[in-house]
Motif scaffolding. Structure first.
Motif, PDB file in Angstrom:
ATOM      1  N   THR A 140      60.495  -7.379 -13.159  1.00 30.37           N
ATOM      2  CA  THR A 140      61.091  -8.423 -13.769  1.00 30.37           C
ATOM      3  C   THR A 140      60.746  -9.671 -13.162  1.00 30.37           C
ATOM      4  OG1 THR A 140      62.858  -6.948 -14.442  1.00 30.37           O
ATOM      5  CG2 THR A 140      63.336  -9.606 -14.400  1.00 30.37           C
ATOM      6  N   VAL A 141      60.830  -9.648 -11.796  1.00 31.12           N
ATOM      7  CA  VAL A 141      60.212 -10.816 -10.869  1.00 31.12           C
ATOM      8  C   VAL A 141      59.039 -11.242 -11.389  1.00 31.12           C
ATOM      9  CG1 VAL A 141      60.197 -11.942  -8.775  1.00 31.12           C
ATOM     10  CG2 VAL A 141      62.230 -10.495  -9.271  1.00 31.12           C
ATOM     11  N   GLY A 142      57.962 -10.298 -11.094  1.00 28.14           N
ATOM     12  CA  GLY A 142      56.814 -10.561 -11.540  1.00 28.14           C
ATOM     13  C   GLY A 142      56.397 -11.153 -12.664  1.00 28.14           C
ATOM     14  N   CYS A 143      56.867 -10.488 -13.789  1.00 25.27           N
ATOM     15  CA  CYS A 143      56.881 -10.867 -15.267  1.00 25.27           C
ATOM     16  C   CYS A 143      57.226 -12.334 -15.324  1.00 25.27           C
ATOM     17  CB  CYS A 143      57.567 -10.127 -16.124  1.00 25.27           C
ATOM     18  SG  CYS A 143      56.988  -8.539 -16.437  1.00 25.27           S
ATOM     19  N   LEU A 144      58.365 -12.627 -14.624  1.00 22.27           N
ATOM     20  CA  LEU A 144      59.016 -14.014 -14.678  1.00 22.27           C
ATOM     21  C   LEU A 144      57.977 -15.180 -14.320  1.00 22.27           C
ATOM     22  CD1 LEU A 144      62.824 -13.489 -13.962  1.00 22.27           C
ATOM     23  CD2 LEU A 144      61.869 -14.103 -16.177  1.00 22.27           C
ATOM     24  N   VAL A 145      57.519 -14.832 -12.972  1.00 24.51           N
ATOM     25  CA  VAL A 145      56.709 -15.836 -12.364  1.00 24.51           C
ATOM     26  C   VAL A 145      55.277 -15.732 -13.072  1.00 24.51           C
ATOM     27  CG1 VAL A 145      55.038 -16.160 -10.158  1.00 24.51           C
ATOM     28  CG2 VAL A 145      57.690 -15.470 -10.067  1.00 24.51           C
ATOM     29  N   LEU A 146      54.567 -14.679 -13.295  1.00 29.33           N
ATOM     30  CA  LEU A 146      53.323 -15.042 -14.012  1.00 29.33           C
ATOM     31  C   LEU A 146      53.558 -15.446 -15.526  1.00 29.33           C
ATOM     32  CD1 LEU A 146      50.432 -14.158 -14.235  1.00 29.33           C
ATOM     33  CD2 LEU A 146      50.801 -11.828 -14.620  1.00 29.33           C
ATOM     34  N   GLY A 147      54.608 -14.946 -16.355  1.00 33.82           N
ATOM     35  CA  GLY A 147      54.990 -15.567 -17.731  1.00 33.82           C
ATOM     36  C   GLY A 147      54.947 -17.050 -17.808  1.00 33.82           C
ATOM     37  N   PHE A 148      55.849 -17.523 -16.825  1.00 32.28           N
ATOM     38  CA  PHE A 148      56.108 -18.770 -16.590  1.00 32.28           C
ATOM     39  C   PHE A 148      54.959 -19.663 -16.481  1.00 32.28           C
ATOM     40  CE2 PHE A 148      57.601 -22.728 -14.308  1.00 32.28           C
ATOM     41  CZ  PHE A 148      58.376 -23.455 -15.436  1.00 32.28           C
ATOM     42  N   VAL A 149      53.910 -19.347 -15.561  1.00 30.99           N
ATOM     43  CA  VAL A 149      52.717 -19.925 -15.179  1.00 30.99           C
ATOM     44  C   VAL A 149      51.916 -19.975 -16.505  1.00 30.99           C
ATOM     45  CG1 VAL A 149      50.672 -19.842 -13.914  1.00 30.99           C
ATOM     46  CG2 VAL A 149      52.882 -19.728 -12.579  1.00 30.99           C
ATOM     47  N   LEU A 150      51.783 -18.613 -17.054  1.00 32.73           N
ATOM     48  CA  LEU A 150      50.727 -18.403 -18.316  1.00 32.73           C
ATOM     49  C   LEU A 150      51.107 -19.270 -19.443  1.00 32.73           C
ATOM     50  CD1 LEU A 150      49.532 -14.856 -18.068  1.00 32.73           C
ATOM     51  CD2 LEU A 150      48.231 -16.779 -17.253  1.00 32.73           C
ATOM     52  N   ALA A 151      52.569 -19.462 -19.552  1.00 35.97           N
ATOM     53  CA  ALA A 151      53.053 -20.129 -20.808  1.00 35.97           C
ATOM     54  C   ALA A 151      52.734 -21.453 -20.601  1.00 35.97           C
ATOM     55  CB  ALA A 151      54.653 -19.755 -20.904  1.00 35.97           C
ATOM     56  N   PRO A 203      54.092 -10.389 -21.558  1.00 33.63           N
ATOM     57  CA  PRO A 203      54.126 -11.325 -22.633  1.00 33.63           C
ATOM     58  C   PRO A 203      55.467 -11.415 -23.538  1.00 33.63           C
ATOM     59  CG  PRO A 203      52.268  -9.703 -22.772  1.00 33.63           C
ATOM     60  CD  PRO A 203      53.017  -9.543 -21.576  1.00 33.63           C
ATOM     61  N   PHE A 204      56.437 -10.396 -23.083  1.00 34.82           N
ATOM     62  CA  PHE A 204      57.908 -10.498 -23.651  1.00 34.82           C
ATOM     63  C   PHE A 204      58.572 -11.822 -22.695  1.00 34.82           C
ATOM     64  CE2 PHE A 204      56.613  -6.217 -24.340  1.00 34.82           C
ATOM     65  CZ  PHE A 204      57.133  -5.842 -25.342  1.00 34.82           C
ATOM     66  N   VAL A 205      58.113 -12.066 -21.813  1.00 33.26           N
ATOM     67  CA  VAL A 205      58.537 -13.375 -21.101  1.00 33.26           C
ATOM     68  C   VAL A 205      58.011 -14.690 -21.776  1.00 33.26           C
ATOM     69  CG1 VAL A 205      58.985 -14.502 -18.822  1.00 33.26           C
ATOM     70  CG2 VAL A 205      59.611 -12.147 -19.038  1.00 33.26           C
ATOM     71  N   MET A 206      56.678 -14.615 -22.093  1.00 32.88           N
ATOM     72  CA  MET A 206      55.764 -15.757 -22.607  1.00 32.88           C
ATOM     73  C   MET A 206      56.434 -15.992 -23.881  1.00 32.88           C
ATOM     74  SD  MET A 206      51.961 -14.566 -21.341  1.00 32.88           S
ATOM     75  CE  MET A 206      51.480 -15.916 -22.166  1.00 32.88           C
ATOM     76  N   ARG A 207      56.650 -15.125 -24.766  1.00 36.83           N
ATOM     77  CA  ARG A 207      56.995 -15.315 -26.180  1.00 36.83           C
ATOM     78  C   ARG A 207      58.200 -16.146 -25.959  1.00 36.83           C
ATOM     79  NH1 ARG A 207      54.324 -16.446 -30.172  1.00 36.83           N
ATOM     80  NH2 ARG A 207      55.602 -18.511 -29.805  1.00 36.83           N
ATOM     81  N   LEU A 240      63.791 -18.225 -19.918  1.00 37.29           N
ATOM     82  CA  LEU A 240      63.578 -17.224 -18.892  1.00 37.29           C
ATOM     83  C   LEU A 240      64.622 -16.171 -18.706  1.00 37.29           C
ATOM     84  CD1 LEU A 240      62.384 -19.719 -16.097  1.00 37.29           C
ATOM     85  CD2 LEU A 240      61.111 -17.858 -17.095  1.00 37.29           C
ATOM     86  N   ALA A 241      65.898 -16.487 -18.827  1.00 36.47           N
ATOM     87  CA  ALA A 241      67.066 -15.659 -18.996  1.00 36.47           C
ATOM     88  C   ALA A 241      66.902 -14.612 -20.103  1.00 36.47           C
ATOM     89  CB  ALA A 241      68.271 -16.300 -19.117  1.00 36.47           C
ATOM     90  N   ALA A 242      66.514 -14.991 -21.275  1.00 37.90           N
ATOM     91  CA  ALA A 242      66.241 -14.022 -22.474  1.00 37.90           C
ATOM     92  C   ALA A 242      65.214 -13.261 -21.845  1.00 37.90           C
ATOM     93  CB  ALA A 242      66.384 -14.865 -23.646  1.00 37.90           C
ATOM     94  N   GLY A 243      63.995 -13.429 -21.608  1.00 33.34           N
ATOM     95  CA  GLY A 243      62.972 -12.618 -21.525  1.00 33.34           C
ATOM     96  C   GLY A 243      63.246 -12.031 -20.236  1.00 33.34           C
ATOM     97  N   GLY A 244      63.759 -12.260 -19.402  1.00 33.66           N
ATOM     98  CA  GLY A 244      63.930 -11.562 -18.102  1.00 33.66           C
ATOM     99  C   GLY A 244      64.793 -10.513 -18.159  1.00 33.66           C
ATOM    100  N   SER A 245      65.922 -10.760 -18.947  1.00 37.79           N
ATOM    101  CA  SER A 245      66.845  -9.758 -19.222  1.00 37.79           C
ATOM    102  C   SER A 245      66.373  -8.445 -20.144  1.00 37.79           C
ATOM    103  CB  SER A 245      68.322 -10.385 -19.773  1.00 37.79           C
ATOM    104  OG  SER A 245      67.915 -10.664 -21.115  1.00 37.79           O
ATOM    105  N   SER A 263      75.123 -15.816 -20.153  1.00 39.69           N
ATOM    106  CA  SER A 263      74.322 -16.692 -21.168  1.00 39.69           C
ATOM    107  C   SER A 263      75.127 -17.473 -21.929  1.00 39.69           C
ATOM    108  CB  SER A 263      73.131 -15.923 -22.060  1.00 39.69           C
ATOM    109  OG  SER A 263      73.992 -14.924 -22.739  1.00 39.69           O
ATOM    110  N   ARG A 264      76.352 -16.933 -22.277  1.00 35.64           N
ATOM    111  CA  ARG A 264      77.316 -17.445 -22.898  1.00 35.64           C
ATOM    112  C   ARG A 264      78.106 -18.723 -22.090  1.00 35.64           C
ATOM    113  NH1 ARG A 264      80.421 -13.687 -23.840  1.00 35.64           N
ATOM    114  NH2 ARG A 264      79.518 -12.779 -25.560  1.00 35.64           N
ATOM    115  N   ARG A 265      78.251 -18.540 -20.957  1.00 35.33           N
ATOM    116  CA  ARG A 265      78.687 -19.467 -20.218  1.00 35.33           C
ATOM    117  C   ARG A 265      77.819 -20.623 -19.786  1.00 35.33           C
ATOM    118  NH1 ARG A 265      82.062 -16.210 -15.219  1.00 35.33           N
ATOM    119  NH2 ARG A 265      83.456 -15.429 -16.595  1.00 35.33           N
ATOM    120  N   ALA A 266      76.532 -20.203 -19.708  1.00 35.01           N
ATOM    121  CA  ALA A 266      75.706 -21.296 -19.659  1.00 35.01           C
ATOM    122  C   ALA A 266      75.243 -21.716 -20.868  1.00 35.01           C
ATOM    123  CB  ALA A 266      74.044 -20.525 -19.148  1.00 35.01           C
ATOM    124  N   GLY A 267      75.687 -21.524 -21.897  1.00 36.94           N
ATOM    125  CA  GLY A 267      75.443 -22.151 -23.377  1.00 36.94           C
ATOM    126  C   GLY A 267      73.963 -21.798 -23.958  1.00 36.94           C
ATOM    127  N   ALA A 268      73.400 -20.534 -23.401  1.00 36.44           N
ATOM    128  CA  ALA A 268      72.101 -20.383 -23.968  1.00 36.44           C
ATOM    129  C   ALA A 268      72.326 -19.856 -25.097  1.00 36.44           C
ATOM    130  CB  ALA A 268      71.531 -19.349 -23.088  1.00 36.44           C
TER     131      ALA A 268
END
Length: 298
Positions: free
Chosen positions: A93-104, A181-185, A225-230, A293-298
């Protein structure tokens, strides 16, 4: 002058006309519309889940007890599988978040030919089965893969140096490759809504790229990021095909332990116990994500 206006009257439906959907909705009680989907859900999902839970409390000796849970929780194989599952899922999950954020960010904000085609390919990639990506990595980094073949061809060595695919690191690489890609979308969708004028204003005020990313882009990307990471975390916890196709014999996750107990050992109560634990972890993490996510208003 005579008044030619006629009073408005409600016309009755002609004989033989089928009532519209709205008319049917008015006649049927609201609860009746919930019966068909609930019935399908009960037959397809809830009843099989009930059977799994019931079997987890039914030892081979008969009766109903917590003995299967006690035996499974006391076994070293279960504790090892639980630890392996958690750290692989968290690392992927951490790897996908970092790589997906950079590629996106590169696709969304760096103009280059074919950016739209790459973004469309991300959507197509989501439809690929996980074992297909694992097989591709095996063709490249497997014992008889392209990388080892090129190494032995150049150096004349008996075998190549790449043997990590059968280790936990190979599973981690395959999961990051498949789930990024599930984080990138969701990130690409969030970046498409970002006003580029904000980036131009921040740049004109002297903000560097790192500061723009930290103060402008990242806050807008946090819900995505929260949605894709979860989603990636839950999917990694339940991933079976990648671990199986990498051939990592020393890597046993909870889904692999369920397979081993049920198919190889025919210990169905123990397999159901592990399955119940896996389901509980997944549902718990998803519920935690919904609360945050509800508390963060996402």
């Amino acid at each position: 002058m005579a008044d030619t206006s006629a009073p408005l009257t409600r016309r009755r439906p002609a004989p033989g006309v089928v009532p519209t959907r709205s008319a049917l909705a008015e006649r049927m009680p609201t609860t009746a519309w919930a019966v068909p989907p609930v019935a399908v859900l009960a037959v397809v999902f809830l009843y099989p889940l009930y059977l799994v839970v019931r079997q987890s409390f039914s030892p081979d000796e008969g009766g109903t007890s917590f003995a299967p849970y006690t035996e499974v929780f006391a076994s070293a194989s279960f504790r090892s599988a639980l630890t392996t599952t958690v750290w692989l899922a968290a690392g992927a999950t951490v790897g996908c978040l970092v790589l997906g954020f950079v590629l996106a960010m590169v696709i969304a904000f760096v103009p280059f030919p074919g950016a739209k085609a790459v973004a469309r390919f991300v959507d197509v990639f989501l439809s690929f089965p996980s074992f297909l990506i694992t097989l591709a990595l095996l063709f490249i980094y497997g014992n008889a893969g392209m990388a080892n073949g090129a190494w032995t061809g150049v150096t004349g060595a008996a075998e190549g140096p790449f043997h990590f695919l059968t280790t936990p690191w190979g599973v981690l690489l395959a999961e990051i490759t498949y789930f990024t890609p599930f984080v990138m979308r969701p990130l690409l969708a969030a970046f498409s809504q970002l006003d580029t004028a904000q980036l131009e204003v921040a740049s004109s005020l002297g903000a560097g790229p790192a500061r723009i990313v930290r103060q402008v882009i990242l806050p807008e990307a946090l819900p995505a990021l929260a949605a894709g990471g979860s989603l990636v975390l839950v999917m990694c916890l339940n991933e079976f095909g990648i671990v199986l196709f990498t051939g990592a014999k020393g890597v046993t996750t909870l889904p692999m332990l369920v397979y081993s107990k049920a198919i190889l050992e025919s210990d169905y109560p123990a397999a159901c116990v592990v399955a119940v634990v896996n389901i509980a972890i997944s549902v718990g993490l998803y519920s935690l994500y919904r609360v945050v996510s509800r508390r963060a208003g996402a």
